[in-house]
Design a protein around this motif. Structure first.
Motif, PDB file in Angstrom:
ATOM      1  N   TYR A 106       0.854  -1.184   0.000  1.00 19.69           N
ATOM      2  CA  TYR A 106       0.000   0.000   0.000  1.00 19.69           C
ATOM      3  C   TYR A 106       0.894   1.239   0.000  1.00 19.69           C
ATOM      4  O   TYR A 106       1.825   1.335   0.794  1.00 19.69           O
ATOM      5  CB  TYR A 106      -0.919   0.005   1.224  1.00 19.69           C
ATOM      6  CG  TYR A 106      -2.018  -1.024   1.121  1.00 19.69           C
ATOM      7  CD1 TYR A 106      -3.215  -0.707   0.490  1.00 19.69           C
ATOM      8  CD2 TYR A 106      -1.854  -2.297   1.634  1.00 19.69           C
ATOM      9  CE1 TYR A 106      -4.225  -1.647   0.372  1.00 19.69           C
ATOM     10  CE2 TYR A 106      -2.862  -3.246   1.527  1.00 19.69           C
ATOM     11  CZ  TYR A 106      -4.043  -2.911   0.891  1.00 19.69           C
ATOM     12  OH  TYR A 106      -5.040  -3.843   0.769  1.00 19.69           O
ATOM     13  N   ASP A 111      -7.940   0.648  -3.559  1.00 18.83           N
ATOM     14  CA  ASP A 111      -7.852  -0.407  -2.547  1.00 18.83           C
ATOM     15  C   ASP A 111      -7.257   0.232  -1.294  1.00 18.83           C
ATOM     16  O   ASP A 111      -6.082   0.565  -1.254  1.00 18.83           O
ATOM     17  CB  ASP A 111      -6.961  -1.533  -3.083  1.00 18.83           C
ATOM     18  CG  ASP A 111      -6.738  -2.677  -2.104  1.00 18.83           C
ATOM     19  OD1 ASP A 111      -7.192  -2.597  -0.948  1.00 18.83           O
ATOM     20  OD2 ASP A 111      -6.090  -3.655  -2.527  1.00 18.83           O
ATOM     21  N   GLY A 141      -6.141   0.095   2.612  1.00 16.55           N
ATOM     22  CA  GLY A 141      -5.715  -0.857   3.623  1.00 16.55           C
ATOM     23  C   GLY A 141      -4.368  -0.453   4.184  1.00 16.55           C
ATOM     24  O   GLY A 141      -3.925   0.681   4.023  1.00 16.55           O
ATOM     25  N   CYS A 154      -1.996  -5.176   7.885  1.00 17.41           N
ATOM     26  CA  CYS A 154      -3.351  -5.683   8.123  1.00 17.41           C
ATOM     27  C   CYS A 154      -3.481  -7.122   7.617  1.00 17.41           C
ATOM     28  O   CYS A 154      -3.253  -7.403   6.439  1.00 17.41           O
ATOM     29  CB  CYS A 154      -4.350  -4.777   7.413  1.00 17.41           C
ATOM     30  SG  CYS A 154      -6.009  -5.436   7.257  1.00 17.41           S
ATOM     31  N   CYS A 199      -6.084  -7.534   4.893  1.00 16.57           N
ATOM     32  CA  CYS A 199      -5.575  -7.023   3.613  1.00 16.57           C
ATOM     33  C   CYS A 199      -4.663  -8.049   2.947  1.00 16.57           C
ATOM     34  O   CYS A 199      -4.796  -8.326   1.751  1.00 16.57           O
ATOM     35  CB  CYS A 199      -4.830  -5.711   3.830  1.00 16.57           C
ATOM     36  SG  CYS A 199      -5.827  -4.408   4.582  1.00 16.57           S
ATOM     37  N   SER A 200      -3.748  -8.613   3.719  1.00 12.21           N
ATOM     38  CA  SER A 200      -2.820  -9.613   3.181  1.00 12.21           C
ATOM     39  C   SER A 200      -3.565 -10.830   2.661  1.00 12.21           C
ATOM     40  O   SER A 200      -3.252 -11.348   1.581  1.00 12.21           O
ATOM     41  CB  SER A 200      -1.829 -10.050   4.255  1.00 12.21           C
ATOM     42  OG  SER A 200      -1.032  -8.968   4.651  1.00 12.21           O
ATOM     43  N   GLN A 217      -5.276 -10.244  -0.807  1.00 13.80           N
ATOM     44  CA  GLN A 217      -4.470  -9.895  -1.980  1.00 13.80           C
ATOM     45  C   GLN A 217      -4.493 -10.940  -3.097  1.00 13.80           C
ATOM     46  O   GLN A 217      -4.636 -10.569  -4.264  1.00 13.80           O
ATOM     47  CB  GLN A 217      -3.038  -9.549  -1.574  1.00 13.80           C
ATOM     48  CG  GLN A 217      -2.931  -8.241  -0.801  1.00 13.80           C
ATOM     49  CD  GLN A 217      -3.664  -7.092  -1.466  1.00 13.80           C
ATOM     50  OE1 GLN A 217      -3.377  -6.720  -2.602  1.00 13.80           O
ATOM     51  NE2 GLN A 217      -4.635  -6.523  -0.763  1.00 13.80           N
ATOM     52  N   LYS A 224      -3.374   1.118  -4.702  1.00 18.03           N
ATOM     53  CA  LYS A 224      -3.373   0.620  -3.328  1.00 18.03           C
ATOM     54  C   LYS A 224      -2.962   1.788  -2.441  1.00 18.03           C
ATOM     55  O   LYS A 224      -1.831   2.260  -2.519  1.00 18.03           O
ATOM     56  CB  LYS A 224      -2.381  -0.531  -3.167  1.00 18.03           C
ATOM     57  CG  LYS A 224      -2.848  -1.805  -3.815  1.00 18.03           C
ATOM     58  CD  LYS A 224      -1.856  -2.917  -3.651  1.00 18.03           C
ATOM     59  CE  LYS A 224      -1.938  -3.476  -2.264  1.00 18.03           C
ATOM     60  NZ  LYS A 224      -1.224  -4.747  -2.108  1.00 18.03           N
ATOM     61  N   GLU A 233      -2.545   3.411   1.320  1.00 19.35           N
ATOM     62  CA  GLU A 233      -2.442   3.175   2.755  1.00 19.35           C
ATOM     63  C   GLU A 233      -3.453   4.068   3.465  1.00 19.35           C
ATOM     64  O   GLU A 233      -3.559   5.259   3.183  1.00 19.35           O
ATOM     65  CB  GLU A 233      -1.029   3.489   3.235  1.00 19.35           C
ATOM     66  CG  GLU A 233      -0.779   3.114   4.669  1.00 19.35           C
ATOM     67  CD  GLU A 233       0.667   3.369   5.052  1.00 19.35           C
ATOM     68  OE1 GLU A 233       0.909   4.378   5.733  1.00 19.35           O
ATOM     69  OE2 GLU A 233       1.527   2.567   4.650  1.00 19.35           O
ATOM     70  N   TRP A 277     -10.722  -2.464   6.666  1.00 16.49           N
ATOM     71  CA  TRP A 277      -9.749  -2.790   5.618  1.00 16.49           C
ATOM     72  C   TRP A 277      -9.843  -4.253   5.255  1.00 16.49           C
ATOM     73  O   TRP A 277     -10.104  -5.069   6.134  1.00 16.49           O
ATOM     74  CB  TRP A 277      -8.344  -2.483   6.090  1.00 16.49           C
ATOM     75  CG  TRP A 277      -8.093  -1.080   6.484  1.00 16.49           C
ATOM     76  CD1 TRP A 277      -8.563   0.062   5.897  1.00 16.49           C
ATOM     77  CD2 TRP A 277      -7.290  -0.646   7.579  1.00 16.49           C
ATOM     78  NE1 TRP A 277      -8.108   1.169   6.559  1.00 16.49           N
ATOM     79  CE2 TRP A 277      -7.309   0.759   7.598  1.00 16.49           C
ATOM     80  CE3 TRP A 277      -6.550  -1.306   8.539  1.00 16.49           C
ATOM     81  CZ2 TRP A 277      -6.629   1.511   8.548  1.00 16.49           C
ATOM     82  CZ3 TRP A 277      -5.865  -0.556   9.473  1.00 16.49           C
ATOM     83  CH2 TRP A 277      -5.905   0.829   9.465  1.00 16.49           C
ATOM     84  N   PRO A 278      -9.560  -4.606   4.064  1.00 16.85           N
ATOM     85  CA  PRO A 278      -9.462  -3.702   2.927  1.00 16.85           C
ATOM     86  C   PRO A 278     -10.860  -3.276   2.453  1.00 16.85           C
ATOM     87  O   PRO A 278     -11.824  -4.020   2.570  1.00 16.85           O
ATOM     88  CB  PRO A 278      -8.783  -4.545   1.848  1.00 16.85           C
ATOM     89  CG  PRO A 278      -9.189  -5.954   2.157  1.00 16.85           C
ATOM     90  CD  PRO A 278      -9.326  -6.004   3.670  1.00 16.85           C
ATOM     91  N   ARG A 321     -13.798  -5.989   2.806  1.00 18.45           N
ATOM     92  CA  ARG A 321     -13.299  -7.290   3.245  1.00 18.45           C
ATOM     93  C   ARG A 321     -13.845  -8.422   2.362  1.00 18.45           C
ATOM     94  O   ARG A 321     -14.626  -9.249   2.813  1.00 18.45           O
ATOM     95  CB  ARG A 321     -13.633  -7.536   4.712  1.00 18.45           C
ATOM     96  CG  ARG A 321     -12.827  -6.661   5.628  1.00 18.45           C
ATOM     97  CD  ARG A 321     -12.987  -7.062   7.067  1.00 18.45           C
ATOM     98  NE  ARG A 321     -12.086  -6.251   7.879  1.00 18.45           N
ATOM     99  CZ  ARG A 321     -12.122  -6.222   9.197  1.00 18.45           C
ATOM    100  NH1 ARG A 321     -12.987  -6.963   9.861  1.00 18.45           N
ATOM    101  NH2 ARG A 321     -11.278  -5.469   9.853  1.00 18.45           N
TER     102      ARG A 321
END
Length: 110
Positions: free
Chosen positions: A5, A25, A27, A31, A34-35, A38, A55, A57, A73-74, A90
């Motif tokens: 991000y 996006d 996030g 997070c 978020c991961s 992806q 992306k 932040e 997030w996300p 999410r």
């Protein structure tokens, strides 16, 4: 697709002026939600290589996320010509993302 991000964000006026389809996006790099999302996001975007995807932040004091009222997030905001057309918070299924992408990519062809 950028794996992280971006700590810098475009101003809202710039985002509002974007032409065509865009996905924002929101996030953070730390997070877990978020991961985990992806790979699903990457799979959905794979069929749209020319799509503008940013992306951003997010967090306290981040004006762009606050202007879109991001709470979790996300959060993916799908824009057509700077206007929000769809939102997925999410994501749990890739189909959610495909449905939102269809709304902005179909709008391009119309």
């Amino acid at each position: 697709m950028n794996p992280t991000y971006a700590p810098t964000e475009p101003p809202r006026a710039e985002v509002d002026a974007y032409s065509g389809p865009t996905v924002l996006d929101f996030g953070t790099n730390w997070c877990g939600w978020c991961s985990n999302a992806q790979p699903m996001i990457a799979a959905a975007l794979e069929a749209h290589p020319g799509l503008r995807y940013l992306k951003v932040e997010d967090g306290p004091g981040r004006p762009l996320g606050r202007s879109f009222r991001v709470k979790l997030w996300p959060t993916l905001v799908f824009l057509k010509d700077g206007r929000e057309v769809a939102r997925v918070v999410r994501p749990s299924r890739v189909e959610e993302l495909h449905e939102a992408l269809a709304k902005i990519t179909d709008a391009v062809r119309a």
